[in-house]
Design an enzyme around this catalytic site. Structure first.
Site, PDB file in Angstrom:
ATOM      1  N   CYS A 184       0.838  -1.199   0.000  1.00 45.30           N
ATOM      2  CA  CYS A 184       0.000   0.000   0.000  1.00 45.30           C
ATOM      3  C   CYS A 184       0.883   1.262   0.000  1.00 45.30           C
ATOM      4  O   CYS A 184       1.513   1.570  -1.001  1.00 45.30           O
ATOM      5  CB  CYS A 184      -0.972  -0.030   1.172  1.00 45.30           C
TER       6      CYS A 184
ATOM      7  N   HIS B 239      -3.351  -5.132  -0.017  1.00 45.73           N
ATOM      8  CA  HIS B 239      -2.888  -5.684   1.262  1.00 45.73           C
ATOM      9  C   HIS B 239      -2.912  -7.213   1.209  1.00 45.73           C
ATOM     10  O   HIS B 239      -3.879  -7.843   1.661  1.00 45.73           O
ATOM     11  CB  HIS B 239      -3.773  -5.192   2.408  1.00 45.73           C
TER      12      HIS B 239
ATOM     13  N   GLU C 288      -1.461  -9.299   3.007  1.00 44.05           N
ATOM     14  CA  GLU C 288      -1.422  -9.936   4.332  1.00 44.05           C
ATOM     15  C   GLU C 288      -2.780 -10.452   4.764  1.00 44.05           C
ATOM     16  O   GLU C 288      -2.880 -11.391   5.564  1.00 44.05           O
ATOM     17  CB  GLU C 288      -0.863  -8.962   5.380  1.00 44.05           C
TER      18      GLU C 288
END
Length: 545
Positions: A379, A515, A517
């Site tokens: 990001c 993102h 993750e």
């Protein structure tokens, strides 16, 4: 489908791990072939965590459908296969907002709006709606029993217990059973008082999960059972462990899943925890270790980057290495420069907002680029990498993002004013739009360019990842940056927005606007994190060689 509900409450102190306990129980039930979902009811007045400080609340977990939710939903997705959505997390603020909106429309026909029945009915509707279509729905109530903020939620689940009956509801209460060194024994009195508090509002727990730094002796379990009016087999000892992924096996060993399925009259297969055993084995038997420097602005609370932390650990499992995370304040990088970046095997710059420390992040990207050190930007981490490249390689002196410098001579990153959502609808925002709920949010398709590290990592020409941002690469600078050597390796579904960048002649310099993750799990990993940690391990070997 008849959904059964397990309500999880906590007592004595906060941060007992209700979310982990709920997710672990869900993992066992899923391993028995059941379709399980988990909900989190948060007692704060905010509509959602979207505008809350990461240093107070921890990370904001983004679901596929673009909901900004509590970080516990990240735990849920890492433990079970069910994907969370906006139905899995709601707050007191959201409930009150919806009730007041109905009142303004006249839906209540002039009635006096009260906590009981209007607020409690709204909560019950949310719980029943969230559980629809699943065999079991586990509902975690945020906060601690005794907090005034939690009372409407507790009253709502009390009513559901009566309305649905014992065949469809079970109450599980987490408490603390501390060990007093001076006395040389565990103390059950806090648990007794917590259960007394819960019973005073009409909820009798069916299961007690007793947290502590050690296993609770059998005689103390019997004592808790006697004074709390809970079956002895339903008093579960949950000691501290060095890995949260050991908890499903701990709960199964004490028969919690068997107790639940028998209570609900569900016939299902035995739980197969082979996948979790494999995770635990890999975690306990690394063949090496790497050190990743995480350069951010919220490092005083590691939970602000919870999913990033977990994704790095998962990537370590797939590379058979232990990942040591060194948290580095980006303002410290501004003050001390490369001194604080030496000795790392890789640098990760995660997402964030605001100008504080941004030059330190830009410096970290420059250090990684110039020293062939593996770099992974997420990001804002992608945006600072692009800004650094624009300034020092493409010759765009003073290049910046308009988020940080409105009058920059080269606005290589700017505010997104219009974009396509996954459903094809156009979303818009402007400089004067509210901060909350106005970002590009949720799962988006990304086209990957053939022959790039991104495509190699995913082993595909597309990927779907989750977004949470207001700013994007300014397309007016794409040609100049490409001519200077930057590769735009990922583009949005309409190919209008830059989603990924990388450097071709670098061991691993990859960054994404999304993102990744949020989609990493211990059983499946996440391609970009796995690739980044592999590059860090290879860098370490080159240094040692």
């Amino acid at each position: 489908m008849t959904t059964r509900y397990i309500f999880v409450t906590g007592g004595v102190v906060s941060s007992l791990g209700k979310g982990i306990a709920a997710a672990s129980l869900a993992a066992i039930l899923e391993a028995r072939g059941l379709n399980v979902t988990i909900m989190k009811l948060d007692p704060y007045i905010n509509l959602d965590p979207g505008t809350m400080s990461p240093t107070q609340h921890g990370e904001v977990f983004v679901t596929e459908d673009g909901a900004e939710t509590d970080l516990d939903l990240g735990h849920y997705e890492r433990f079970i296969r069910t994907k969370m959505n906006r139905r899995n997390n709601f707050t007191t603020g959201r409930i009150y907002s919806e009730v007041l909106r109905k009142e303004r429309r006249g839906d209540y026909l002039g009635a006096t709006i009260q906590v009981i029945p209007h607020i409690t009915n709204a909560i019950k509707e949310k719980v029943l709606d969230g559980g629809e279509g699943h065999d079991v729905a586990i509902v975690e109530i945020g906060g601690t029993v005794g907090d005034i903020e939690s009372l409407p939620f507790l009253e709502s689940i009390r009513q559901l217990g009566v309305e649905l009956g014992r065949e469809r509801t079970l109450f599980m209460h987490l408490t603390l059973v501390p060990f007093l060194g001076a006395a040389g024994e565990v103390k059950t009195k806090p648990t007794q008082h917590s259960v007394k508090e819960l019973r005073s509002i009409g909820i009798a727990p069916d299961v007690l999960v007793c947290r502590g730094d050690r296993a609770i002796p059998a005689n103390e379990k019997a004592k808790i059972s006697l004074f709390c009016n809970v079956e002895e087999r339903a008093v579960i000892s949950l000691k501290d462990v060095d890995s949260i992924y050991k908890i499903p096996a701990l709960l199964k060993a004490q028969g919690l899943d068997e107790l639940v399925t028998k209570r609900f009259g569900i016939e299902c297969k035995e739980a197969d925890l082979h996948e979790w055993e494999q995770v635990i084995y890999q975690e306990a038997n690394p063949t090496g270790d790497v050190t990743i420097g995480m350069v951010g602005k919220y490092i005083e609370l590691p939970d602000a980057y919870k999913s990033v932390n977990e994704a790095l650990k998962h990537a370590g499992l797939f590379n058979r290495v232990s990942v040591n995370i060194k948290y580095i304040d980006s303002q410290t990088v501004e003050a001390k420069g490369e001194e604080v970046l030496e000795g790392l095997d890789g640098i990760l710059v995660p997402g964030g907002f605001g100008e504080r420390g941004v030059e330190g992040k830009i410096f970290a990207a420059k250090y990684a680029r110039e020293n062939n050190l593996p770099y992974f930007g997420i990001c804002l981490g992608m945006q600072v990498a692009l800004i650094e490249f624009a300034r020092h390689v493409a010759g765009l002196e003073g290049a910046h993002s308009t988020e940080f410098q409105k009058e920059t001579p080269h606005p290589v990153v700017g505010l997104i004013t219009e974009w396509l959502n996954e459903d094809g609808n156009v979303e818009q925002r402007h400089e004067t739009s509210d901060l909350g709920g106005t970002m590009r949010l949720g799962a988006q398709l990304c086209h990957l360019e053939e022959g790039t590290k991104a495509a190699a990592a995913y082993q595909a020409n597309t990927c779907v990842e989750r977004h949470r941002h207001r700013y994007e690469v300014n397309n007016n600078y794409k040609d100049r940056l490409e001519k200077a050597g930057l590769v735009f390796s990922g583009l949005s579904s309409d190919r209008q927005l830059v989603e990924m960048i990388e450097l071709p002649n670098h061991p691993w310099f990859v960054a994404g606007q999304f993102h990744p993750e949020f989609t990493s799990t211990p059983r499946d990993g996440q391609p970009l994190f796995v690739g980044f940690v592999a590059a860090a391990a290879a860098h370490q070997k080159r240094d040692l060689g």
